[in-house]
Design an enzyme around this catalytic site. Structure first.
Site, PDB file in Angstrom:
ATOM      1  N   CYS A 121      58.545  41.643  33.558  1.00  0.00           N
ATOM      2  CA  CYS A 121      58.549  41.328  35.133  1.00  0.00           C
ATOM      3  C   CYS A 121      59.646  40.462  35.449  1.00  0.00           C
ATOM      4  O   CYS A 121      59.882  39.946  36.640  1.00  0.00           O
ATOM      5  CB  CYS A 121      57.235  40.459  35.000  1.00  0.00           C
ATOM      6  SG  CYS A 121      55.729  41.357  34.666  1.00  0.00           S
ATOM      7  N   HIS A 248      57.444  34.400  40.198  1.00  0.00           N
ATOM      8  CA  HIS A 248      56.728  35.502  39.841  1.00  0.00           C
ATOM      9  C   HIS A 248      55.453  35.519  39.718  1.00  0.00           C
ATOM     10  O   HIS A 248      54.713  34.761  39.122  1.00  0.00           O
ATOM     11  CB  HIS A 248      57.349  36.077  38.272  1.00  0.00           C
ATOM     12  CG  HIS A 248      56.532  37.275  37.869  1.00  0.00           C
ATOM     13  ND1 HIS A 248      56.431  38.505  38.772  1.00  0.00           N
ATOM     14  CD2 HIS A 248      55.826  37.390  36.806  1.00  0.00           C
ATOM     15  CE1 HIS A 248      55.595  39.247  37.848  1.00  0.00           C
ATOM     16  NE2 HIS A 248      55.273  38.641  36.727  1.00  0.00           N
ATOM     17  N   ASN A 278      49.872  41.421  40.032  1.00  0.00           N
ATOM     18  CA  ASN A 278      51.321  41.341  39.423  1.00  0.00           C
ATOM     19  C   ASN A 278      52.047  42.763  39.498  1.00  0.00           C
ATOM     20  O   ASN A 278      51.372  43.661  38.858  1.00  0.00           O
ATOM     21  CB  ASN A 278      50.787  40.789  38.007  1.00  0.00           C
ATOM     22  CG  ASN A 278      52.388  40.687  37.172  1.00  0.00           C
ATOM     23  OD1 ASN A 278      53.408  41.136  37.632  1.00  0.00           O
ATOM     24  ND2 ASN A 278      52.256  40.217  35.968  1.00  0.00           N
TER      25      ASN A 278
HETATM   26  N1  COA Z   1      35.455  39.197  33.912  1.00  0.00           N
HETATM   27  C1  COA Z   1      34.716  38.464  32.975  1.00  0.00           C
HETATM   28  N2  COA Z   1      34.986  37.851  31.912  1.00  0.00           N
HETATM   29  C2  COA Z   1      36.235  38.162  31.308  1.00  0.00           C
HETATM   30  C3  COA Z   1      37.177  39.002  32.121  1.00  0.00           C
HETATM   31  C4  COA Z   1      36.941  39.599  33.199  1.00  0.00           C
HETATM   32  N3  COA Z   1      37.782  40.369  33.999  1.00  0.00           N
HETATM   33  N4  COA Z   1      38.366  39.157  31.304  1.00  0.00           N
HETATM   34  C5  COA Z   1      38.085  38.444  30.335  1.00  0.00           C
HETATM   35  N5  COA Z   1      36.751  37.973  30.252  1.00  0.00           N
HETATM   36  C6  COA Z   1      36.013  37.051  29.352  1.00  0.00           C
HETATM   37  C7  COA Z   1      36.686  37.188  28.065  1.00  0.00           C
HETATM   38  O1  COA Z   1      35.882  38.120  27.284  1.00  0.00           O
HETATM   39  C8  COA Z   1      36.306  35.764  27.287  1.00  0.00           C
HETATM   40  O2  COA Z   1      34.978  35.699  26.921  1.00  0.00           O
HETATM   41  P1  COA Z   1      34.493  35.011  25.510  1.00  0.00           P
HETATM   42  O3  COA Z   1      34.785  33.683  25.659  1.00  0.00           O
HETATM   43  O4  COA Z   1      32.954  35.192  25.581  1.00  0.00           O
HETATM   44  O5  COA Z   1      35.027  35.774  24.678  1.00  0.00           O
HETATM   45  C9  COA Z   1      36.550  34.909  28.449  1.00  0.00           C
HETATM   46  O6  COA Z   1      36.533  35.705  29.789  1.00  0.00           O
HETATM   47  C10 COA Z   1      37.784  34.115  28.348  1.00  0.00           C
HETATM   48  O7  COA Z   1      38.805  35.300  28.081  1.00  0.00           O
HETATM   49  P2  COA Z   1      40.603  35.035  27.937  1.00  0.00           P
HETATM   50  O8  COA Z   1      41.146  35.984  27.689  1.00  0.00           O
HETATM   51  O9  COA Z   1      40.773  33.682  27.135  1.00  0.00           O
HETATM   52  O10 COA Z   1      40.585  34.483  29.703  1.00  0.00           O
HETATM   53  P3  COA Z   1      41.814  33.715  30.148  1.00  0.00           P
HETATM   54  O11 COA Z   1      41.164  32.539  30.926  1.00  0.00           O
HETATM   55  O12 COA Z   1      42.971  33.489  29.303  1.00  0.00           O
HETATM   56  O13 COA Z   1      42.376  34.591  31.247  1.00  0.00           O
HETATM   57  C11 COA Z   1      44.209  36.191  31.930  1.00  0.00           C
HETATM   58  C12 COA Z   1      42.885  36.023  31.012  1.00  0.00           C
HETATM   59  C13 COA Z   1      44.797  37.449  31.552  1.00  0.00           C
HETATM   60  C14 COA Z   1      43.689  36.453  33.022  1.00  0.00           C
HETATM   61  C15 COA Z   1      44.929  35.034  31.739  1.00  0.00           C
HETATM   62  O14 COA Z   1      45.241  34.968  30.165  1.00  0.00           O
HETATM   63  C16 COA Z   1      46.705  35.306  32.070  1.00  0.00           C
HETATM   64  O15 COA Z   1      46.531  35.563  33.310  1.00  0.00           O
HETATM   65  N6  COA Z   1      47.547  35.379  31.351  1.00  0.00           N
HETATM   66  C17 COA Z   1      48.715  35.735  31.650  1.00  0.00           C
HETATM   67  C18 COA Z   1      48.745  37.101  31.961  1.00  0.00           C
HETATM   68  C19 COA Z   1      50.151  37.542  32.619  1.00  0.00           C
HETATM   69  O16 COA Z   1      50.697  36.702  33.548  1.00  0.00           O
HETATM   70  N7  COA Z   1      50.988  38.422  32.048  1.00  0.00           N
HETATM   71  C20 COA Z   1      52.046  38.973  32.895  1.00  0.00           C
HETATM   72  C21 COA Z   1      53.339  38.286  32.223  1.00  0.00           C
HETATM   73  S1  COA Z   1      54.444  38.723  33.358  1.00  0.00           S
END
Ligand code: COA
Length: 339
Positions: A121, A248, A278
């Site tokens: 990205c 970004h 994204n």
């Molecule tokens: N709907 C409902 N629940 C969800 C879910 C969804 N779409 N996706 C994940 N969960 C749940 C998980 O299973 C987890 O449940 P648990 O606590 O029972 O295990 C809980 O939500 C938390 O998951 P987690 O992965 O820790 O969530 P998060 O707050 O970190 O959010 C992202 C996930 C991917 C949105 C976040 O980590 C993020 O945006 N990271 C950066 C990604 C990014 O920018 N990538 C590109 C870089 S250029």
């Protein structure tokens, strides 16, 4: 170039003189996703800031998106020949040959130096740095820089954590040689990478993306903030000079954190993640095109761009917003292509 010790510059600069974006017409809302994934609109909005994304069908390739965005960018006031095409993408249509020569050919630029660049990205910022170098070395008088990605093809379709985050699109700019004092001038580009963290975002093939979301979140926030500080300092800007922060569009919580770290108020932050998700290397040029079209960006604005991506990679730069003729201002209608 590392983010440390960015060399000084003379009076010349690469100057932005064309801008365009293209998005697939198909809108996939959070409600659409809840029909096939165990998730909710509320979860996606509160964790990512995303309400909908644009998705390309199998008949709309990375090359097609790139050509559409670039066609608009090339209608800008470019006064010298475009002799290079740098296409940043993580999702080329095939392993070989590269997509850029085909894009150049479709644009009538056969003969131009043309290649793909993969930096996740951060690809658009790596491509800007490369284009500025090509102009500095007199390899090209003007360079077409494109960011095009079909990131929605990367997640496992059943993975509720990654599917909601990604969308498809393309954005493009034209840079030509000018002076550092003029509107449109690009500042020094601060870029870097850390391959020791490569496993945090990994896609061995489409449909098999693996992302350590929380870890990525932490790295993205820290790296985007640090790169932005370095780029502003290299340009001689105080952060209080920044009229618009263009981060970004990875996650609204990440970009909000970066803005707070930099002390830039929300009113000066550009965002469109709620509408497009994204879009990878397309994220920044699509954001700039939409903000220019709806008046959030106006000539003379001092813009600070910052990005982060798989690799890990990161980068930032400054840009004084140019005077693009009204006929060239991308409109909302022209940003979203119909198919
Ligand atoms: N709907 C409902 N629940 C969800 C879910 C969804 N779409 N996706 C994940 N969960 C749940 C998980 O299973 C987890 O449940 P648990 O606590 O029972 O295990 C809980 O939500 C938390 O998951 P987690 O992965 O820790 O969530 P998060 O707050 O970190 O959010 C992202 C996930 C991917 C949105 C976040 O980590 C993020 O945006 N990271 C950066 C990604 C990014 O920018 N990538 C590109 C870089 S250029």
């Amino acid at each position: 170039m590392s983010t440390q010790g960015i060399p000084g510059r003379g009076e010349w600069a690469a100057v932005l003189c064309g801008l365009g974006a293209a998005l697939p017409a198909t809108v996939v809302s959070n409600a659409d996703l809840t029909a096939r994934l165990d998730t909710t609109d509320e979860w996606i909005r509160s964790r990512t800031g995303i309400a909908q994304r644009r998705i390309a069908g199998t008949d709309l390739t990375t090359e097609d998106l790139a050509v559409r965005a670039a066609t608009k960018a090339l209608t800008g006031p470019v006064s010298v020949p475009v002799q290079a095409v740098v296409l940043a993408t993580t999702t080329p249509d095939r392993c070989c040959p590269a997509t850029a020569p085909a894009v150049a050919a479709r644009l009538g630029l056969t003969g131009a130096l043309a290649f793909d660049l993969a930096a996740g990205c951060t690809g658009f910022l790596y491509a800007l740095a490369t284009a500025a170098g090509l102009i500095a070395a007199s390899t090209a008088e003007a360079v077409l820089v494109i960011g095009a990605d079909r990131l929605a093809a990367l997640p496992d379709p059943g993975d509720r954590t990654t599917v909601p985050v990604f969308g498809d699109g393309a954005g493009a700019v034209v840079l030509q040689r000018g002076t550092a004092a003029e509107r449109g001038a690009l500042g020094p580009v601060a870029v870097g990478s850390d391959g020791t963290q490569a496993d945090l975002i990994r896609a061995p093939r489409p449909g098999a993306l693996r992302m350590e979301g929380a870890e990525v979140f932490r790295h993205a926030a820290d790296r985007m903030s640090a790169a932005a500080r370095n780029a502003a300092a290299a340009a001689g800007w105080a952060l209080s000079d920044v009229d618009r922060l263009a981060p970004h569009q990875a996650n609204a919580r990440i970009t909000g954190f970066v803005a707070r770290q930099l002390g830039i108020p929300d009113s000066r932050q550009l965002h469109n993640i709620e509408h497009v998700g994204n879009t990878g290397a397309a994220s920044l040029p699509v954001l700039l095109a939409q903000a220019a079209a709806d008046g959030r960006l106006t000539p003379g604005h001092r813009v600070l761009l910052t990005a982060f991506g798989a690799g890990l990679t990161w980068g930032a730069t400054t840009l004084t917003w140019p005077d693009l003729p009204p006929s060239h201002q991308p409109t909302e209608g022209s940003v979203a292509d119909d198919r």
